[in-house]
Design a protein around this motif. Structure first.
Motif, PDB file in Angstrom:
ATOM      1  N   PRO A   1       0.828  -1.210   0.000  1.00 18.33           N
ATOM      2  CA  PRO A   1       0.000   0.000   0.000  1.00 18.33           C
ATOM      3  C   PRO A   1       0.866   1.265   0.000  1.00 18.33           C
ATOM      4  N   GLN A   2       0.428   2.246  -0.754  1.00 18.92           N
ATOM      5  CA  GLN A   2       1.070   3.557  -0.744  1.00 18.92           C
ATOM      6  C   GLN A   2       0.054   4.586  -0.277  1.00 18.92           C
ATOM      7  N   ASP A   3       0.552   5.629   0.352  1.00 19.94           N
ATOM      8  CA  ASP A   3      -0.294   6.696   0.867  1.00 19.94           C
ATOM      9  C   ASP A   3       0.044   8.008   0.194  1.00 19.94           C
ATOM     10  N   MET A   4      -0.918   8.912   0.248  1.00 23.82           N
ATOM     11  CA  MET A   4      -0.718  10.276  -0.226  1.00 23.82           C
ATOM     12  C   MET A   4      -1.332  11.204   0.820  1.00 23.82           C
ATOM     13  N   SER A   5      -0.642  12.274   1.140  1.00 17.28           N
ATOM     14  CA  SER A   5      -1.154  13.206   2.149  1.00 17.28           C
ATOM     15  C   SER A   5      -2.445  13.871   1.651  1.00 17.28           C
ATOM     16  N   HIS A   6      -3.229  14.375   2.599  1.00 15.42           N
ATOM     17  CA  HIS A   6      -4.478  15.056   2.245  1.00 15.42           C
ATOM     18  C   HIS A   6      -4.197  16.270   1.363  1.00 15.42           C
ATOM     19  N   ASP A   7      -3.163  17.030   1.718  1.00 23.62           N
ATOM     20  CA  ASP A   7      -2.841  18.235   0.940  1.00 23.62           C
ATOM     21  C   ASP A   7      -2.502  17.894  -0.500  1.00 23.62           C
ATOM     22  N   VAL A   8      -1.707  16.856  -0.692  1.00 27.28           N
ATOM     23  CA  VAL A   8      -1.307  16.462  -2.049  1.00 27.28           C
ATOM     24  C   VAL A   8      -2.505  15.902  -2.811  1.00 27.28           C
ATOM     25  N   ALA A   9      -3.338  15.082  -2.169  1.00 29.16           N
ATOM     26  CA  ALA A   9      -4.508  14.496  -2.834  1.00 29.16           C
ATOM     27  C   ALA A   9      -5.478  15.560  -3.333  1.00 29.16           C
ATOM     28  N   GLU A  10      -5.465  16.729  -2.691  1.00 26.19           N
ATOM     29  CA  GLU A  10      -6.350  17.821  -3.084  1.00 26.19           C
ATOM     30  C   GLU A  10      -5.771  18.698  -4.203  1.00 26.19           C
ATOM     31  N   LEU A  11      -4.534  18.436  -4.611  1.00 26.05           N
ATOM     32  CA  LEU A  11      -3.929  19.222  -5.686  1.00 26.05           C
ATOM     33  C   LEU A  11      -4.641  18.965  -7.006  1.00 26.05           C
ATOM     34  N   PRO A  12      -4.685  19.977  -7.876  1.00 28.38           N
ATOM     35  CA  PRO A  12      -5.284  19.757  -9.192  1.00 28.38           C
ATOM     36  C   PRO A  12      -4.387  18.872 -10.050  1.00 28.38           C
ATOM     37  N   VAL A  13      -5.024  18.095 -10.916  1.00 27.14           N
ATOM     38  CA  VAL A  13      -4.276  17.302 -11.883  1.00 27.14           C
ATOM     39  C   VAL A  13      -3.620  18.290 -12.846  1.00 27.14           C
ATOM     40  N   PRO A  14      -2.304  18.204 -13.029  1.00 28.03           N
ATOM     41  CA  PRO A  14      -1.638  19.140 -13.935  1.00 28.03           C
ATOM     42  C   PRO A  14      -2.135  18.976 -15.361  1.00 28.03           C
ATOM     43  N   GLN A  15      -2.231  20.073 -16.055  1.00 27.43           N
ATOM     44  CA  GLN A  15      -2.602  20.030 -17.466  1.00 27.43           C
ATOM     45  C   GLN A  15      -1.357  19.719 -18.287  1.00 27.43           C
ATOM     46  N   PRO A  16      -1.490  18.882 -19.311  1.00 30.47           N
ATOM     47  CA  PRO A  16      -0.317  18.469 -20.089  1.00 30.47           C
ATOM     48  C   PRO A  16       0.206  19.570 -20.986  1.00 30.47           C
ATOM     49  N   GLN A  17       1.475  19.442 -21.314  1.00 32.96           N
ATOM     50  CA  GLN A  17       2.042  20.285 -22.357  1.00 32.96           C
ATOM     51  C   GLN A  17       1.704  19.591 -23.663  1.00 32.96           C
ATOM     52  N   GLU A  18       1.359  20.347 -24.700  1.00 36.66           N
ATOM     53  CA  GLU A  18       0.879  19.743 -25.935  1.00 36.66           C
ATOM     54  C   GLU A  18       1.843  18.736 -26.524  1.00 36.66           C
ATOM     55  N   SER A  19       3.147  18.965 -26.426  1.00 38.64           N
ATOM     56  CA  SER A  19       4.123  18.068 -27.025  1.00 38.64           C
ATOM     57  C   SER A  19       4.272  16.757 -26.262  1.00 38.64           C
TER      58      SER A  19
END
Length: 113
Positions: A32-50
């Protein structure tokens, strides 16, 4: 389907469209892996077109990491992370890895949840 390889820090290491193909699969850590609450609430980054195809999984501004298929809140309130990568399951893979079907070979290394 779409794959996001998300690190515990919230960095999206890989974003890929997955097409069904013979010998293709996904691989992940056996614990099992965990992620902090603060990190889990981060927005999914938008990709660079390339760096992505035209049908990006990251479409949808404002979507949080916890709203992906790879991060979710457990019943105990912690955030689970499945850090996964595409792989090829062929003869070489089968020689390099011990494959167990239907049984946990070592519950001290492969932690059930």
């Amino acid at each position: 389907p779409r794959l996001l390889t998300i690190l515990p820090s919230g960095i999206v290491e890989n974003e890929k469209r997955l097409d069904p193909q013979k010998e293709k699969g996904l691989i992940t850590f056996p614990y099992p892996q965990d992620m902090s609450h603060d990190v889990a609430e981060l927005p999914v980054p938008q990709p660079q077109e390339s760096k992505t195809d035209s049908c990006s999984v990251m479409v949808g501004k404002g979507r949080k990491l916890r709203e992906t298929s790879f991060v979710w809140r457990r019943e105990d309130g912690t955030n689970a992370l499945v850090q996964t990568w595409p792989t090829t399951i062929n003869e070489t893979f089968c020689k390099d890895f011990e494959i167990s079907v239907g049984t946990n070979p070592d519950s001290t290394k492969f932690l059930p949840q």
